[in-house]
Scaffold this active site. Structure first.
Site, PDB file in Angstrom:
ATOM      1  N   SER A 107     -41.459 -17.623   4.768  1.00  0.00           N
ATOM      2  CA  SER A 107     -41.152 -16.344   4.138  1.00  0.00           C
ATOM      3  C   SER A 107     -41.632 -16.444   2.681  1.00  0.00           C
ATOM      4  O   SER A 107     -42.587 -17.151   2.379  1.00  0.00           O
ATOM      5  CB  SER A 107     -39.646 -16.070   4.235  1.00  0.00           C
ATOM      6  OG  SER A 107     -39.325 -14.858   3.610  1.00  0.00           O
ATOM      7  N   TYR A 135     -46.125  -6.916   1.958  1.00  0.00           N
ATOM      8  CA  TYR A 135     -45.849  -8.358   2.030  1.00  0.00           C
ATOM      9  C   TYR A 135     -44.341  -8.625   1.996  1.00  0.00           C
ATOM     10  O   TYR A 135     -43.810  -9.398   2.785  1.00  0.00           O
ATOM     11  CB  TYR A 135     -46.552  -9.019   0.850  1.00  0.00           C
ATOM     12  CG  TYR A 135     -46.449 -10.513   0.744  1.00  0.00           C
ATOM     13  CD1 TYR A 135     -47.190 -11.353   1.576  1.00  0.00           C
ATOM     14  CD2 TYR A 135     -45.637 -11.107  -0.225  1.00  0.00           C
ATOM     15  CE1 TYR A 135     -47.119 -12.729   1.440  1.00  0.00           C
ATOM     16  CE2 TYR A 135     -45.558 -12.475  -0.365  1.00  0.00           C
ATOM     17  CZ  TYR A 135     -46.304 -13.288   0.470  1.00  0.00           C
ATOM     18  OH  TYR A 135     -46.229 -14.659   0.333  1.00  0.00           O
ATOM     19  N   LYS A 163     -42.075 -10.361   4.801  1.00  0.00           N
ATOM     20  CA  LYS A 163     -41.374 -11.621   4.531  1.00  0.00           C
ATOM     21  C   LYS A 163     -39.861 -11.471   4.748  1.00  0.00           C
ATOM     22  O   LYS A 163     -39.195 -12.435   5.145  1.00  0.00           O
ATOM     23  CB  LYS A 163     -41.681 -12.101   3.116  1.00  0.00           C
ATOM     24  CG  LYS A 163     -43.139 -12.567   2.937  1.00  0.00           C
ATOM     25  CD  LYS A 163     -43.534 -13.635   3.933  1.00  0.00           C
ATOM     26  CE  LYS A 163     -44.753 -14.443   3.501  1.00  0.00           C
ATOM     27  NZ  LYS A 163     -45.172 -15.397   4.544  1.00  0.00           N
TER      28      LYS A 163
END
Ligand SMILES: NC(=O)c1ccc[n+]([C@@H]2O[C@H](COP(=O)([O-])OP(=O)(O)OC[C@H]3O[C@@H](n4cnc5c(N)ncnc54)[C@H](O)[C@@H]3O)[C@@H](O)[C@H]2O)c1
Length: 323
Positions: A149, A162, A166
């Site tokens: 992550s 993103y 994550k």
């Protein structure tokens, strides 16, 4: 050697953090499938084949490795990379999902393709490989999953695709940890911080220099940004989580960087392990010795939801697409 006889798949293993992990797992005795299509930072195709270099390095040092050039974003190809490990080494004990791309834009400038591409590689890619690997691991009654992550899961300017991916990886990992612990499988997530091509672009270096010149960073803070914070500092914690000794560490999120490992509980730092500059890197032996009695104290273990898992698995579809 703490991983002698183990078989591992490491995605994104041609460069950066994935490369450092593949090299250390092999050094610790594991046979490794080095997955990397050699794409650019944003996921664009290149002629590079970094997986070949990593395989050559492992083999030269006396280890066992094979390359795979496919994308984790493709469901069937992800199945085949797991199968490659089982065909070559008889099993899959360890899956480390490191593959990643970046497409940074503010939300109003981000294209649908920028969003889809990042979600496909990170979130769907993690699901793809975990889904296929867990089928083998459940039969074997053993498995270690370590997913990458990022601290960006808390929200990050210019990275909404993103950071959403994550954050999703944390939910995915914790769900897997609850579903599979009774089958001897652990799943944990890491939020790393290391200098790689993903983080240390010329623009980033220039921004730091400008901040220092503008008085926004002290000399000490600026000098810290200049020291080596290489990806090799991330690998020992991953190798530790892959050992048999880490069998009770499950459903956790760790931040890892040079000289520091800490547990995270819903985005807040909880317990720390530190190393000063002159003390070198953490070793796998040290982590086996110290993590349960330090980082893990006060952490409520993830409860395997056996009854719930049994009830839900009895409703699984009869026919599944397989690789
Ligand atoms: N470096 C950091 O400080 C940092 C911080 C937070 C999170 N991360 C995460 O750690 C992981 C590794 O990052 P890194 O800094 O080593 O990046 P990197 O760019 O150096 O390496 C990523 C590798 O993944 C490969 N890859 C990209 N798309 C792929 C796909 N579809 N299938 C298989 N492989 C693919 C690339 O070819 C590349 O070799 C990423 O998931 C990243 O999001 C890194």
């Amino acid at each position: 050697m703490h991983l002698k006889g183990k078989a591992a798949v490491v995605t994104g293993a041609g460069r950066g953090i994935g490369r450092a992990i593949a090299l250390l797992l092999a050094k610790e005795g594991a046979s490794v499938i080095v997955v990397d299509p050699g794409v650019g930072r944003g996921g664009e195709k290149t002629e590079e084949r970094p997986a070949d270099d990593v395989v050559a390095e492992i083999v030269k040092a006396g280890g066992k490795a094979q390359a795979n050039y496919d994308s984790v974003a493709e469901y069937l190809k992800a199945g085949l990379m797991i199968k490659q490990c089982v065909d070559a080494y008889g099993k899959i004990d360890i899956l480390v999902n490191v593959a990643g791309n970046l497409r940074e834009r503010m939300i109003w400038n981000m294209s649908e393709d920028d969003f889809d591409s990042v979600i496909a590689v990170h979130l769907k890619g993690n699901w793809n490989t975990c889904h296929h690997a867990v089928k083998y691991m459940r039969q074997a009654g053993h498995g270690r999953i370590i997913n990458f992550s990022s601290d960006a899961f808390k929200g990050s300017v210019g990275q909404c695709n993103y950071s959403a991916a994550k954050a999703g990886i944390i939910g995915l990992t914790r769900s897997i940890s609850k579903e599979t612990y009774k089958n001897g499988i652990t799943a944990n997530a890491i939020c790393p911080s290391a200098d790689t091509r993903m983080t240390l672009t010329p623009e980033v270096k220039e921004n730091r220099r400008r901040k220092f010149e503008a008085g926004l960073l002290t000399k000490e803070q600026y000098e810290l940004t200049l020291q080596n914070r290489g990806p090799e500092y991330i690998a020992p914690m991953v190798a530790y989580l892959a050992t048999d000794q880490a069998d009770t560490i499950n459903g956790q999120v760790f931040h890892v960087e040079r000289g520091r490992i800490n547990t995270e509980i819903f985005g807040d730092d909880f317990k720390f392990l530190h190393k000063w500059d002159n003390e070198g890197m953490f070793t796998v032996s040290e982590l086996i010795e110290s993590v349960p009695g330090s980082l893990m104290t006060g952490i409520v273990p993830v409860v395997p939801q056996v009854k719930m898992a049994d009830a839900v698995s009895s409703t699984a579809p009869k026919k599944e697409k397989t690789a």
